[in-house]
Design a protein around this motif. Sequence first.
Motif, PDB file in Angstrom:
ATOM      1  N   GLY A   8     -65.625 -39.342  60.877  1.00 29.22           N
ATOM      2  CA  GLY A   8     -67.019 -39.372  60.457  1.00 29.22           C
ATOM      3  C   GLY A   8     -67.948 -38.562  61.340  1.00 29.22           C
ATOM      4  O   GLY A   8     -69.092 -38.966  61.580  1.00 29.22           O
ATOM      5  N   THR A  10     -70.612 -36.134  62.624  1.00 28.38           N
ATOM      6  CA  THR A  10     -71.836 -35.501  62.142  1.00 28.38           C
ATOM      7  C   THR A  10     -72.517 -34.815  63.321  1.00 28.38           C
ATOM      8  O   THR A  10     -72.709 -35.423  64.379  1.00 28.38           O
ATOM      9  CB  THR A  10     -72.793 -36.528  61.516  1.00 28.38           C
ATOM     10  OG1 THR A  10     -72.183 -37.069  60.337  1.00 28.38           O
ATOM     11  CG2 THR A  10     -74.126 -35.894  61.144  1.00 28.38           C
ATOM     12  N   ARG A  17     -78.256 -31.262  59.164  1.00 27.16           N
ATOM     13  CA  ARG A  17     -76.861 -31.593  59.440  1.00 27.16           C
ATOM     14  C   ARG A  17     -75.982 -30.376  59.182  1.00 27.16           C
ATOM     15  O   ARG A  17     -75.788 -29.989  58.032  1.00 27.16           O
ATOM     16  CB  ARG A  17     -76.406 -32.774  58.587  1.00 27.16           C
ATOM     17  CG  ARG A  17     -77.084 -34.079  58.960  1.00 27.16           C
ATOM     18  CD  ARG A  17     -76.442 -35.246  58.263  1.00 27.16           C
ATOM     19  NE  ARG A  17     -76.961 -36.514  58.758  1.00 27.16           N
ATOM     20  CZ  ARG A  17     -76.419 -37.704  58.517  1.00 27.16           C
ATOM     21  NH1 ARG A  17     -75.317 -37.773  57.761  1.00 27.16           N
ATOM     22  NH2 ARG A  17     -76.941 -38.803  59.009  1.00 27.16           N
ATOM     23  N   ASN A  20     -71.297 -32.766  58.478  1.00 31.52           N
ATOM     24  CA  ASN A  20     -71.714 -34.040  57.906  1.00 31.52           C
ATOM     25  C   ASN A  20     -70.510 -34.910  57.553  1.00 31.52           C
ATOM     26  O   ASN A  20     -69.780 -34.620  56.602  1.00 31.52           O
ATOM     27  CB  ASN A  20     -72.557 -33.793  56.648  1.00 31.52           C
ATOM     28  CG  ASN A  20     -73.087 -35.080  56.053  1.00 31.52           C
ATOM     29  OD1 ASN A  20     -73.318 -36.063  56.753  1.00 31.52           O
ATOM     30  ND2 ASN A  20     -73.267 -35.087  54.739  1.00 31.52           N
ATOM     31  N   ASN A  21     -70.263 -35.921  58.378  1.00 30.99           N
ATOM     32  CA  ASN A  21     -69.254 -36.937  58.066  1.00 30.99           C
ATOM     33  C   ASN A  21     -67.860 -36.328  57.861  1.00 30.99           C
ATOM     34  O   ASN A  21     -67.188 -36.592  56.865  1.00 30.99           O
ATOM     35  CB  ASN A  21     -69.674 -37.745  56.833  1.00 30.99           C
ATOM     36  CG  ASN A  21     -68.838 -39.002  56.651  1.00 30.99           C
ATOM     37  OD1 ASN A  21     -68.374 -39.605  57.621  1.00 30.99           O
ATOM     38  ND2 ASN A  21     -68.635 -39.407  55.412  1.00 30.99           N
ATOM     39  N   GLN A  56     -73.641 -36.526  66.697  1.00 32.10           N
ATOM     40  CA  GLN A  56     -74.713 -37.499  66.535  1.00 32.10           C
ATOM     41  C   GLN A  56     -74.173 -38.799  65.962  1.00 32.10           C
ATOM     42  O   GLN A  56     -74.704 -39.876  66.221  1.00 32.10           O
ATOM     43  CB  GLN A  56     -75.793 -36.926  65.614  1.00 32.10           C
ATOM     44  CG  GLN A  56     -76.488 -35.701  66.204  1.00 32.10           C
ATOM     45  CD  GLN A  56     -77.390 -35.020  65.200  1.00 32.10           C
ATOM     46  OE1 GLN A  56     -77.051 -34.943  64.013  1.00 32.10           O
ATOM     47  NE2 GLN A  56     -78.525 -34.512  65.650  1.00 32.10           N
ATOM     48  N   GLU A  57     -73.129 -38.655  65.151  1.00 33.05           N
ATOM     49  CA  GLU A  57     -72.463 -39.823  64.575  1.00 33.05           C
ATOM     50  C   GLU A  57     -70.957 -39.560  64.575  1.00 33.05           C
ATOM     51  O   GLU A  57     -70.516 -38.415  64.609  1.00 33.05           O
ATOM     52  CB  GLU A  57     -72.936 -40.076  63.139  1.00 33.05           C
ATOM     53  CG  GLU A  57     -74.412 -40.370  63.012  1.00 33.05           C
ATOM     54  CD  GLU A  57     -74.849 -40.503  61.562  1.00 33.05           C
ATOM     55  OE1 GLU A  57     -73.965 -40.616  60.677  1.00 33.05           O
ATOM     56  OE2 GLU A  57     -76.063 -40.473  61.308  1.00 33.05           O
ATOM     57  N   GLY A  58     -70.185 -40.629  64.520  1.00 30.53           N
ATOM     58  CA  GLY A  58     -68.738 -40.495  64.472  1.00 30.53           C
ATOM     59  C   GLY A  58     -68.127 -40.256  65.844  1.00 30.53           C
ATOM     60  O   GLY A  58     -68.813 -40.336  66.875  1.00 30.53           O
ATOM     61  N   SER A  59     -66.845 -39.947  65.860  1.00 31.41           N
ATOM     62  CA  SER A  59     -66.135 -39.803  67.133  1.00 31.41           C
ATOM     63  C   SER A  59     -65.089 -38.706  67.066  1.00 31.41           C
ATOM     64  O   SER A  59     -64.522 -38.432  66.005  1.00 31.41           O
ATOM     65  CB  SER A  59     -65.461 -41.123  67.515  1.00 31.41           C
ATOM     66  OG  SER A  59     -64.461 -41.460  66.561  1.00 31.41           O
TER      67      SER A  59
END
Length: 233
Positions: A8, A10, A17, A20-21, A56-59
């Motif tokens: 995921g 981002t 973005r 994105n994901n 910014q998001e996820g790993s």
Amino acid sequence: MKLISCEGVTIGYDGQRAVNNVSFDLEQGDYLCIVGENGSGKSTLVKGLLGLIKPQEGSITFNGIAPNEIGYLPQQTVIQRDFPASVGEVVISGCLNRRGLLPFYSRAEKDRAADKMKQLNITDIQKKSYRDLSGGQQQRVLLARALCATEKLLLLDEPVSGLDPVMTADLYQLVARLNQTQGITVLMVSHDLESAIKYGNKILHMKTETAFFGSTADYLKTEMCQRMMGAKI
């Protein structure tokens, strides 16, 4: 064994973005090609994998390898092509991330650089200026440099950009041989879909998000692949 797992992820700039994901896994021994149109986030994802940008998001999870142990061959700029150093100096600089704060190269590092130059058949030009080489020779030098940095993973960002067809085929064959005979995992960003399908065992197709991730055989069956190839396969 999974070397890298993205879950995921981002990454954005200025409120937009760029990635994105995105989710995918890179297994040891894979030859993964990342494809997609301009602006789809491929190079931004590469920066994330190298630890240059934080998601910014996820790993992004590494297993048995760290970002500074990735052999990286970037897109070349005009300034980089005019770099005023010898071939040998460029190649051994690939050891910099491995050696910490030591002020001089060790005998082992010098031997490693010599071995990589021999492996890529550039020993006879090691004293030449990098700026005086052809595009194909420069890419061999940069590939030798990347190999000095890693035992496991090569990350190549549009490595054949600006090369003629003969030099392009030569570089693809070199990378394929490293993958097949030495077990070096390859992650390549490419606009060359035909070669991505020919050499890669897995495809990640990006449209900022993950449009497809899986085996090349399965990708060939998709409508997006057929559309990008311009004909049914």
